[in-house]
Write a protein that holds these residues in place. Structure first.
Motif, PDB file in Angstrom:
ATOM      1  N   LEU A   1       0.818  -1.208   0.000  1.00  0.00           N
ATOM      2  CA  LEU A   1       0.000   0.000   0.000  1.00  0.00           C
ATOM      3  C   LEU A   1       0.855   1.262   0.000  1.00  0.00           C
ATOM      4  N   GLU A   2       1.931   1.244   0.751  1.00  0.00           N
ATOM      5  CA  GLU A   2       2.775   2.431   0.798  1.00  0.00           C
ATOM      6  C   GLU A   2       3.398   2.705  -0.560  1.00  0.00           C
ATOM      7  N   GLN A   3       3.832   1.663  -1.248  1.00  0.00           N
ATOM      8  CA  GLN A   3       4.430   1.845  -2.561  1.00  0.00           C
ATOM      9  C   GLN A   3       3.392   2.259  -3.604  1.00  0.00           C
ATOM     10  N   LEU A   4       2.134   1.936  -3.351  1.00  0.00           N
ATOM     11  CA  LEU A   4       1.086   2.235  -4.325  1.00  0.00           C
ATOM     12  C   LEU A   4       0.488   3.623  -4.148  1.00  0.00           C
ATOM     13  N   TRP A   5       0.377   4.098  -2.903  1.00  0.00           N
ATOM     14  CA  TRP A   5      -0.457   5.266  -2.659  1.00  0.00           C
ATOM     15  C   TRP A   5       0.270   6.474  -2.083  1.00  0.00           C
ATOM     16  N   VAL A   6       1.507   6.348  -1.670  1.00  0.00           N
ATOM     17  CA  VAL A   6       2.220   7.501  -1.120  1.00  0.00           C
ATOM     18  C   VAL A   6       2.727   8.355  -2.278  1.00  0.00           C
ATOM     19  N   GLU A   7       2.432   9.637  -2.234  1.00  0.00           N
ATOM     20  CA  GLU A   7       2.785  10.543  -3.321  1.00  0.00           C
ATOM     21  C   GLU A   7       4.292  10.566  -3.549  1.00  0.00           C
ATOM     22  N   VAL A   8       4.667  10.453  -4.811  1.00  0.00           N
ATOM     23  CA  VAL A   8       6.081  10.444  -5.163  1.00  0.00           C
ATOM     24  C   VAL A   8       6.662  11.844  -4.976  1.00  0.00           C
ATOM     25  N   GLY A   9       7.782  11.920  -4.257  1.00  0.00           N
ATOM     26  CA  GLY A   9       8.458  13.195  -4.076  1.00  0.00           C
ATOM     27  C   GLY A   9       7.790  14.138  -3.105  1.00  0.00           C
ATOM     28  N   SER A  10       6.706  13.724  -2.466  1.00  0.00           N
ATOM     29  CA  SER A  10       6.007  14.594  -1.527  1.00  0.00           C
ATOM     30  C   SER A  10       6.724  14.595  -0.190  1.00  0.00           C
ATOM     31  N   ARG A  11       6.295  15.474   0.684  1.00  0.00           N
ATOM     32  CA  ARG A  11       6.897  15.504   2.010  1.00  0.00           C
ATOM     33  C   ARG A  11       6.600  14.212   2.762  1.00  0.00           C
ATOM     34  N   VAL A  12       5.438  13.612   2.503  1.00  0.00           N
ATOM     35  CA  VAL A  12       5.135  12.337   3.141  1.00  0.00           C
ATOM     36  C   VAL A  12       6.118  11.266   2.672  1.00  0.00           C
TER      37      VAL A  12
END
Length: 1207
Positions: free
Chosen positions: A82-93
């Protein structure tokens, strides 16, 4: 016998026509765009002719290349994290997540397995002894789960997460504690003695029965062990943790139980306890101080009286914590139990997954069907299994979708006359698109683009529908080539007429999906890039390989082979007749007409002896005007659809011309020309269309205000499953999320203690944060650390005052007093580390509650080593971890007095619980509050960020709408530029973009009415809708732009030639999407099938209804305006009604002959620009009929019904 010449060869008797007076044509309009497109279409013409000359080689090489790329699917990787699928690329998160993993590793400290119990009767109270007994039954069944793997038996006590196991120097006591130390289980049963039944540890001491938590009194046990070992430090540890009598001092839920201990408060009274009263305020694990389970973790749907006392609840929850795979691997690495199985981290993960699956299965089956309560179970492996099932490719659905498409394409292109039938072309086209889709996905795999659920569940069907659209367009255009086209140039003619449209739609689709990749969600970015690559492969296959298929089919038709079954000949099928311009002698055709279409009635005779077809043109014929056209001069036509049958049945041998049945020549092009276009282009119909679409746009704008943000896990999991029931219940009753406030490195913790306390206070004051009970201190490492220091300071003060500790000795003092002694003399200076004068001049914690900076990291080492329960409860997760240090009160050497200081912290965290997060707006509010608190701390010099699932998966909604609007606006501008560049007409490009913008707004509004929430997935579809909408609009716009006449005429012509392929393309797309309804996931149906179906229907309506109306009102002028000047040698009779001439024939025919009707176009001027097959304008030039003497007998008109399309 007459034998037709090979394709492209002239008949032996052919002679060039005599030169005639050429008409004067004055061209007007935009010359540069016209010639630029002519140049591009000339390139396409050359490409098509080259493909036709080498069609076999092109087909072989094309299939070989596509097949080679399709082999890349063997290395495809399906991502389910899930983290690889939904975490915004390059975002602060993403950056924060990377920082966390860099310091702590990839895994969480533990995984959670949950049981939720509710009543089968909605809203019934579960705070009863009966309900809690059933909960005990289910939890006990789940806790006794065992799995056998690798020749070993694995139970809960081996794999559970144990918090804060102390280090004891005495080996016997250490082994006993290791076996007895309880698992962390958060359950309402911990308020009662029965909570001990869930703990599976046991130990053995000589002369005593097995020690278990059901009969363990820690205080009594320590008294018994005092003669055998010095346990003063361990006793103080238990006292600080407030262990007391552990479970045996709690009331029995079932006081009649024979094993209910005598120390239980209700053992003698045998009265059942008040469940609501016992659960009020929460429960405790074996440690009252560090293991407090708040009510919100155990009870759902609570109701209280006016004084705040708990009255009832509707749900119970128990949570079992297991070790992570890495922890389990480290725990048993080198152990005698695993030394013979090659123990690895993968094996540890397998053990945990097997145990979790068994846990869920047995827990759900624990209660009988007729029980008043129901249990829902869930584990982290359950979620992984759902994601894996969600990402699997359904071979049956893919095969069904493609078979359905094959059937539709074949049936749509089949004709009774094999010379006109294209069923095999349809089959080959669908199979070619399927191969192109596979090759595109294989190329994506080779490029390293990971696959996900959207790729496997949706992309094969979506791209199939899009690709088949262009197949239908080329097939229709191939059959509608001008009749005077040389056979060797048929493919070139087809490409130059349709290549621009195919290129425009494909480029726009690729641009749309590339723009959708701006959405910074990895799963959707991968889906968009894969769609763009697949569309590109479809484009290459349609433009390079499919023309070779058409060329091969043309040879099949010329050789009079059956369609589909091309190995068999069709001797009685009508041959492909190429009628070349011939000298008419004194039968002069009027000068001044750009093209002349005549229907010629030939007679075909099938000789039984040779099975050859003899086609004879009558020697006596004359040209006569055709019957009147219902559309008048507006639709003067050089030809119609080639989908008419060449053969017509002879109704009577006495009639001058045969009449075909309406069903023989009815088709979509005929419907568009004779029914749809005349009705649509009426003034009152146009007004109605504009009003209706304006109302639809207004209604959609209102619907857009109803769209909410969000995508709950319940939307993804299939409805009606046990997993969906659990998630729905959890969302309703236990909407709690564990989060952490992470402090980074880069600042001095020792001098920033006040800022850290302030940060914690600001974060605790957020609305969504669950506050701790008023009687409990905040659950953070800094609070626990300070409280521990204050506790040992108090012990030191007592020992100093009583004289047990002096300046030179601490042996007679308590364990805590001795620890304080060692800390007080630390200076933090490497040269002079000890200063005994500080024993009475300093405190471990000052009056403001702060630790002296020089003592901060030294004291941290001591606290971590001496208070494992407090450290575990704080969930600090220090990095770098402080060094281990063992305290020995009886060792007073200088080396023992020196305490190593911990390294400066780079990572620590404060745990929190967020509650009441039901809607996306709640998450956004909590995230904004947490970010504001961290920003305020940053101004004070503390670098911090929030961590947890709400911040991983919901922070995207902070800027999702802005990202969506930006992507759509950029794409619309890009579409305008691409259309303006390829069409070379900004006016037309502007109308196309206007229609596309309306489609996007209307689709967004429809989502609001359907209750579909806005998340990254609908955003991708909305952005892609711009590109998909081009499929429905650009063909009509290009057809309008390249014809002549009034706007109504040009709109009619555009509809006539594009209605069939656009409709077939829409139907093919819907058939591709239809297979999505077979998915087990409602999410696929709601968010993909429904939205994409609505998009397809909107595209069909806007492309075939709204756009023609707009073009007929606001359309640009034609690119070429032909002006005819009458020849002075020609008389001027009344204007003919219609656009063709008829050859009249004698009605007397031999009995063995049958009539065949075909058409020809006689070119009386140099051909137009490449690819621009220009029809005459609506105001036909006048011309004089020339008397043609009949050679014998009378000649009659070959009558034909209105709007009959000619081949």
């Amino acid at each position: 016998m007459a034998r037709s010449p090979p394709p492209g060869e002239l008949p032996p008797a052919y002679t060039a026509p005599a030169p005639s007076v050429a008409p004067q044509i004055l061209a007007g309009g935009l010359k540069a765009p016209l010639w630029l497109r002519a140049y591009f279409q000339g390139l396409l013409f050359s490409l098509g002719c080259g493909i036709q000359r080498h069609c076999g080689k092109v087909l072989f090489l094309g299939l070989l290349a596509l097949g080679a790329l399709a082999l890349g699917l063997r290395v495809a990787i399906i991502e389910t994290d899930l983290e690889q699928l939904w975490v915004e690329v390059g975002s602060r998160v993403s950056q924060e997540l990377h920082y966390t993993k860099e310091k702590l590793g990839d895994e969480a400290a533990y995984t959670s397995q949950m049981l939720i119990q509710t009543s089968r009767q909605e809203g019934e109270n579960v705070l009863t002894s009966e309900a809690l007994s059933l909960h005990l039954q289910a939890a006990l069944t789940a806790s006794k789960v065992q799995v056998s793997l690798y020749g070993k038996s694995w139970d809960l006590n081996k794999i559970c997460y144990k918090s804060g196991v102390p280090l004891i120097e005495n080996g016997m006591i250490e082994r006993m504690i290791e076996k007895l130390f309880p698992c962390v289980i958060l359950t309402p049963l911990d308020c009662f003695w029965e909570g001990a039944k869930l703990q599976g540890g046991s130990a053995y001491l000589p002369g005593r029965p097995d020690i278990q938590w059901t009969n363990l009194d820690p205080e009594q046990l320590l008294e018994e062990l005092v003669p055998f070992a010095s346990l003063e430090g361990f006793r103080e540890l238990l006292d600080k943790a407030q262990v007391g009598q552990a479970y045996v001092g709690r009331p029995c839920l079932q006081p009649d139980d024979l094993h209910c201990p005598p120390s239980a408060p209700n053992h003698h009274s045998r009265q059942a306890p008040s469940v609501a009263q016992e659960l009020s305020g929460g429960c405790h694990g074996f440690s009252h101080k560090f293991m407090h389970w708040q009510e919100e973790l155990l009870l759902g749907g609570m109701a209280r009286d006016s004084q705040g006392q708990l009255l009832r609840a509707e749900a119970l929850q128990s949570t079992f914590l297991l070790m992570s795979p890495h922890q389990l691997y480290e725990h048993f690495r080198g152990d005698y139990q695993t030394h013979d199985i090659g123990w690895s981290e993968e094996q540890a993960a397998t053990v945990l997954q097997a145990w979790q699956r068994r846990f869920v299965q047995l827990a759900q089956e624990a209660l009988p069907e007729n029980a008043s309560q129901q249990v829902h179970a869930f584990s982290s492996t359950t979620l992984d299994d759902i994601l894996h099932a969600f990402s699997e490719v359904s071979a049956a659905r893919v095969a069904g979708g493609y078979l359905l498409m094959l059937a539709y394409a074949c049936v749509t292109m089949l004709r009774w006359d094999c010379a006109q039938s294209q069923g095999a072309v349809g089959l080959a086209g669908v199979l070619l698109v399927a191969l192109a889709v596979a090759s595109g996905l294989g190329l994506c795999a080779l490029l390293g683009i990971t696959f996900n659920a959207a790729t496997t569940q949706v992309l094969p069907f979506l791209t199939l529908g899009i690709g088949v659209d262009d197949i239908f367009l080329l097939a229709h255009a191939f059959t509608e080539a001008p009749p005077d086209t040389i056979l060797q140039e048929r493919t070139g003619e087809c490409l130059q007429r349709t290549g621009t449209s195919v290129a425009l739609t494909s480029i726009t689709n690729m641009a749309a999906f590339c723009m959708a990749a701006l959405v910074p969600i990895p799963a959707l970015r991968a889906f968009s890039l894969q769609a763009a690559v697949v569309v590109g492969c479809n484009f290459a296959a349609v433009m390079l390989v499919f023309p070779a298929v058409l060329s091969l089919d043309l040879q099949r038709r010329h050789c009079q082979r059956l369609d589909v079954l091309c190995c068999f000949s069709s001797p009685c099928s009508a041959p492909v007749i190429q009628i070349l311009p011939q000298e008419l002698g004194d039968r002069m055709v009027p000068v001044g007409i750009a093209h002349l279409t005549a229907t010629v009635q030939a007679f075909a005779h099938c000789e039984a002896s040779s099975q050859h077809v003899v086609t004879i043109l009558p020697p006596q014929a004359h040209l006569v005007p055709p019957p009147s056209d219902p559309l008048g001069s507006e639709l003067f036509s050089p030809g119609g659809s080639t989908r008419d049958l060449l053969g017509q049945e002879e109704e009577t041998m006495q009639k001058a011309a045969s009449k075909s049945l309406p069903c023989d020549h009815w088709n979509l092009a005929h419907f568009a020309r004779c029914c749809f276009a005349p009705l649509l282009l009426q003034p009152h119909t146009k007004a109605m269309v504009l009003v209706l679409f304006g109302a639809l746009l207004g209604l959609s704008l209102y619907g857009a205000t109803l769209v909410q943000d969000g995508l709950a896990l319940t939307d993804v999991v299939p409805r009606g499953t046990k997993e969906h029931a659990f998630l729905s219940t959890q969302l309703r009753y236990f909407s709690l999320y564990e989060v952490a406030l992470v402090t980074q490195g880069g600042f001095d913790y020792a001098h920033s203690q006040r800022a850290l306390f302030d940060l914690h206070q600001r974060f605790s004051s957020l609305k969504a944060v669950l506050p701790p009970p008023a009687t409990q201190a905040p659950r953070t490492w800094l609070h626990y650390y300070c409280n521990w220091l204050q506790g040992i300071q108090a012990s030191f003060d007592q020992d100093w005052a009583s004289g047990r500790i002096t300046r030179h000795s601490y042996r007679n003092g308590s364990e805590d007093g001795a620890l304080a002694y060692k800390l007080l003399i630390q200076t933090g200076d490497d040269q002079e580390p000890l200063d005994f004068s500080q024993l009475t001049t300093r405190k471990l914690v000052d009056k403001e509650g702060l630790i002296p900076p020089e003592l901060f990291y030294v004291g941290l080492t001591v606290w971590v080593s001496s208070d494992p329960l407090g450290l575990a409860a704080s969930q600090a997760n220090f990095y770098p971890p402080p060094p281990e240090w063992l305290h020995d009160k009886y060792d007073s050497t200088g080396e023992n007095l020196r305490i190593p200081a911990a390294q400066p912290l780079e990572f620590a965290q404060f745990p929190f619980l967020l509650r009441g997060l039901q809607k996306t707006a709640d998450f956004v509010e909590a995230i904004e509050g947490a970010r504001a608190a961290c920003a305020e701390a940053g101004r004070a010099g503390v670098r911090a960020y929030p961590s947890g699932s709400p911040f991983l998966f919901w922070e995207q909604y902070l800027g999702l709408r802005r990202c969506f609007l930006l992507a759509v606006c950029i794409l619309l501008v890009g579409t305008f530029l691409v259309c303006a560049l390829l069409l070379l007409n900004p006016w037309t490009a502007g109308l196309i973009v206007l229609v596309l913008a309306m489609m996007t707004v209307e689709l967004f509004g429809i989502m609001g009415f359907l209750g579909i929430k806005l998340s990254a997935i609908p955003v991708v579809i909305l952005v892609a809708s711009v590109g998909i909408g081009v499929e429905f609009t650009v063909h009509v716009a290009l057809g309008f732009l390249t014809t002549q006449g009034s706007r109504n005429l040009r709109a009619t012509r555009a509809l006539e030639h594009t209605f069939a392929p656009v409709t077939d393309g829409a139907v093919s797309t819907l058939l591709g999407l239809l297979m999505l309804t077979g998915s087990n996931f409602d999410f696929i149906i709601r968010y993909f099938f429904v939205v994409l179906t609505a998009l397809t229907l909107l595209g069909l309506l806007h492309g075939l209804v709204l756009l023609p109306v707009l073009l007929s009102i606001l359309g640009p002028p034609p690119e070429v305006v032909q002006m005819y000047k009458e020849s002075p040698e020609v008389l001027s009779p009344p204007a003919a009604q219609g656009g063709g001439l008829r050859w009249g024939v004698s009605p007397t025919l031999p009995q063995s002959f049958a009539r065949v009707t075909t058409s020809m176009t006689v070119a009386l001027h140099p051909p137009p620009l490449p690819g621009a097959y220009i029809h005459p304008v609506s105001d036909e030039p006048t011309w004089s009929p020339v008397a043609i003497p009949a050679a014998g007998g009378s000649s009659n008109l070959s009558s034909r019904g209105p709007c009959l399309a000619t081949a």
